[in-house]
Design an enzyme around this catalytic site. Structure first.
Site, PDB file in Angstrom:
ATOM      1  N   MET A  31      25.507  77.249  14.198  1.00 20.74           N
ATOM      2  CA  MET A  31      24.577  78.371  14.068  1.00 20.74           C
ATOM      3  C   MET A  31      23.187  77.856  13.691  1.00 20.74           C
ATOM      4  SD  MET A  31      26.799  81.561  12.769  1.00 20.74           S
ATOM      5  CE  MET A  31      26.885  81.125  11.050  1.00 20.74           C
ATOM      6  N   GLY A  37      26.155  67.363   7.997  1.00 18.03           N
ATOM      7  CA  GLY A  37      27.515  67.778   8.348  1.00 18.03           C
ATOM      8  C   GLY A  37      27.610  68.075   9.840  1.00 18.03           C
ATOM      9  N   HIS A  38      26.671  68.894  10.320  1.00 18.68           N
ATOM     10  CA  HIS A  38      26.640  69.205  11.766  1.00 18.68           C
ATOM     11  C   HIS A  38      26.435  67.930  12.579  1.00 18.68           C
ATOM     12  CE1 HIS A  38      24.880  73.039   9.998  1.00 18.68           C
ATOM     13  NE2 HIS A  38      25.896  73.512  10.686  1.00 18.68           N
ATOM     14  N   GLN A  62      30.130  87.739  14.132  1.00 21.95           N
ATOM     15  CA  GLN A  62      30.953  87.197  13.046  1.00 21.95           C
ATOM     16  C   GLN A  62      30.383  87.506  11.665  1.00 21.95           C
ATOM     17  OE1 GLN A  62      30.400  83.056  14.509  1.00 21.95           O
ATOM     18  NE2 GLN A  62      30.322  82.506  12.338  1.00 21.95           N
ATOM     19  N   ASP A 151      35.052  74.300   7.121  1.00 20.57           N
ATOM     20  CA  ASP A 151      35.543  75.659   7.378  1.00 20.57           C
ATOM     21  C   ASP A 151      36.995  75.540   7.853  1.00 20.57           C
ATOM     22  OD1 ASP A 151      32.920  77.284   7.129  1.00 20.57           O
ATOM     23  OD2 ASP A 151      32.392  75.571   8.368  1.00 20.57           O
ATOM     24  N   SER A 186      25.987  72.508   3.316  1.00 23.60           N
ATOM     25  CA  SER A 186      26.000  73.834   3.918  1.00 23.60           C
ATOM     26  C   SER A 186      24.575  74.355   3.961  1.00 23.60           C
ATOM     27  CB  SER A 186      26.866  74.778   3.081  1.00 23.60           C
ATOM     28  OG  SER A 186      26.605  76.118   3.439  1.00 23.60           O
ATOM     29  N   SER A 187      24.257  75.105   5.003  1.00 25.32           N
ATOM     30  CA  SER A 187      22.899  75.668   5.071  1.00 25.32           C
ATOM     31  C   SER A 187      22.683  76.662   3.932  1.00 25.32           C
ATOM     32  CB  SER A 187      22.651  76.310   6.430  1.00 25.32           C
ATOM     33  OG  SER A 187      23.789  77.001   6.846  1.00 25.32           O
TER      34      SER A 187
HETATM   35  P1  AMP Z   1      27.934  76.522  11.125  1.00 20.63           P
HETATM   36  O1  AMP Z   1      26.595  76.207  11.713  1.00 20.63           O
HETATM   37  O2  AMP Z   1      27.902  76.739   9.647  1.00 20.63           O
HETATM   38  O3  AMP Z   1      28.667  77.596  11.878  1.00 20.63           O
HETATM   39  O4  AMP Z   1      28.798  75.207  11.310  1.00 20.63           O
HETATM   40  C1  AMP Z   1      28.956  74.618  12.579  1.00 20.63           C
HETATM   41  C2  AMP Z   1      30.035  73.577  12.508  1.00 20.63           C
HETATM   42  O5  AMP Z   1      29.661  72.565  11.572  1.00 20.63           O
HETATM   43  C3  AMP Z   1      31.367  74.147  12.019  1.00 20.63           C
HETATM   44  O6  AMP Z   1      32.417  73.561  12.774  1.00 20.63           O
HETATM   45  C4  AMP Z   1      31.393  73.718  10.579  1.00 20.63           C
HETATM   46  O7  AMP Z   1      32.708  73.577  10.066  1.00 20.63           O
HETATM   47  C5  AMP Z   1      30.704  72.372  10.651  1.00 20.63           C
HETATM   48  N1  AMP Z   1      30.191  71.981   9.341  1.00 20.63           N
HETATM   49  C6  AMP Z   1      29.391  72.718   8.522  1.00 20.63           C
HETATM   50  N2  AMP Z   1      29.172  72.052   7.364  1.00 20.63           N
HETATM   51  C7  AMP Z   1      29.855  70.887   7.436  1.00 20.63           C
HETATM   52  C8  AMP Z   1      30.041  69.778   6.558  1.00 20.63           C
HETATM   53  N3  AMP Z   1      29.490  69.750   5.362  1.00 20.63           N
HETATM   54  N4  AMP Z   1      30.820  68.763   6.982  1.00 20.63           N
HETATM   55  C9  AMP Z   1      31.407  68.785   8.212  1.00 20.63           C
HETATM   56  N5  AMP Z   1      31.269  69.805   9.080  1.00 20.63           N
HETATM   57  C10 AMP Z   1      30.509  70.846   8.712  1.00 20.63           C
END
Ligand code: AMP
Length: 279
Positions: A31, A37-38, A62, A151, A186-187
């Site tokens: 997102m 992490g991403h 969502q 997640d 995390s964002s």
């Molecule tokens: P999001 O943008 O929050 O929807 O996350 C996109 C993807 O990045 C999802 O598969 C998350 O699980 C993964 N993600 C987010 N934060 C982390 C993190 N700290 N470590 C590994 N993967 C992450």
């Protein structure tokens, strides 16, 4: 410059060429508001696939809270610059009406694993996730999809949906990337105050301590109660849940022979943080 596609037609045209050449396509759904992490997901995809598509889409379906959707950070230029360091082959960043055009009316709903924990706290959330992930798999013609263990429940939902619907996509779960003090990246962390940011690592520390105690033979209930207490004492306003579950089904589990996972959600500074670890 990495191409940024806005329409499914443009994205498909690129993906079709890759497919026709026999190349393996990896997709990393996000997102945006990207952090390390991403990027770890994108780097893993880069290492394992011929072509990597990162999608950036703040999926309205969502979000069960309109305020949360409105507040979600949008930082596309910075995201594109980070993805250029990987690098990925394409960014897909559509507007909501490209993903959900007028007349759209299908929902992918995964039973069981999507119901407890996050599913209970955020009604409709996993229907939104499962629907958009199914669509993104279809749009990108991906062979492999990369998701974070951060997640954990979402990862299990996506695994199950790919299995149940016979999608030709291999779903890959990647390790949680943490800050030096243990806080899962995390964002949402950016929304914490300086004081909140200092307290936030207590979430990971508390569940890690509880997992250690359970492994040492203490009762689950005692260990979890202590973890919740530690978090409240540190200044968390509310501990929504700390649960020990079967790692795959997310159902309550007291069978140590099966892989188990401790999952937690708690509020700090008005920000909802989640984390999970193996037990
Ligand atoms: P999001 O943008 O929050 O929807 O996350 C996109 C993807 O990045 C999802 O598969 C998350 O699980 C993964 N993600 C987010 N934060 C982390 C993190 N700290 N470590 C590994 N993967 C992450």
């Amino acid at each position: 410059m990495i191409p940024i596609y806005r329409t499914v037609a443009e994205l498909r045209a690129a993906a079709r060429v890759w497919r026709a050449a026999g190349e393996v396509i990896g997709v990393v759904p996000t997102m945006g508001a990207l952090h390390d992490g991403h990027l770890s997901l994108a780097r893993r995809a880069r290492a394992e696939c011929d072509r990597v598509i990162t999608t950036i889409f703040v999926n309205p379906m969502q979000f069960n809270n309109p305020e949360d959707l409105k507040k979600y950070p949008r930082t596309e230029a910075a995201d594109a610059a980070l993805l250029a360091t990987v690098p990925v082959d394409a960014i897909f960043a559509p507007q909501p009406d490209e993903v959900y055009p007028e007349g759209f009316g299908s929902v992918v709903s995964v039973s069981g694993v999507s119901e407890p924990l996050e599913g209970k706290m955020r009604p409709g959330h996993f229907d939104g996730v499962a629907t958009v992930v199914t669509k993104l798999f279809g749009m990108t013609l991906a062979d492999r999809g990369y998701f974070g263990q951060k997640d954990w429940q979402q990862l299990q939902v996506v695994q199950k949906l790919a299995r149940d619907l016979n999608l030709a996509v291999q779903v890959i779960g990647c390790e949680t990337v943490r800050e030096a003090d243990g806080l899962a990246m995390s964002s949402r962390n950016l929304r914490l105050t300086v004081e909140g940011r200092a307290k936030a690592p207590v979430l990971y520390a508390a569940i890690s301590a509880a997992a250690l105690e359970i492994r040492a033979g203490h009762t689950d209930r005692m260990a979890i109660r202590e973890a919740a207490e530690t978090m409240r004492e540190a200044g968390f306003e509310r501990v929504e849940y700390i649960e020990l579950r079967d790692a795959e089904t997310l159902m309550p589990s007291d069978d140590p022979a099966r892989p188990r996972r401790m999952l937690a959600a708690a509020w700090l500074d008005g920000v909802r943080l989640i984390d999970n670890i193996p037990v």
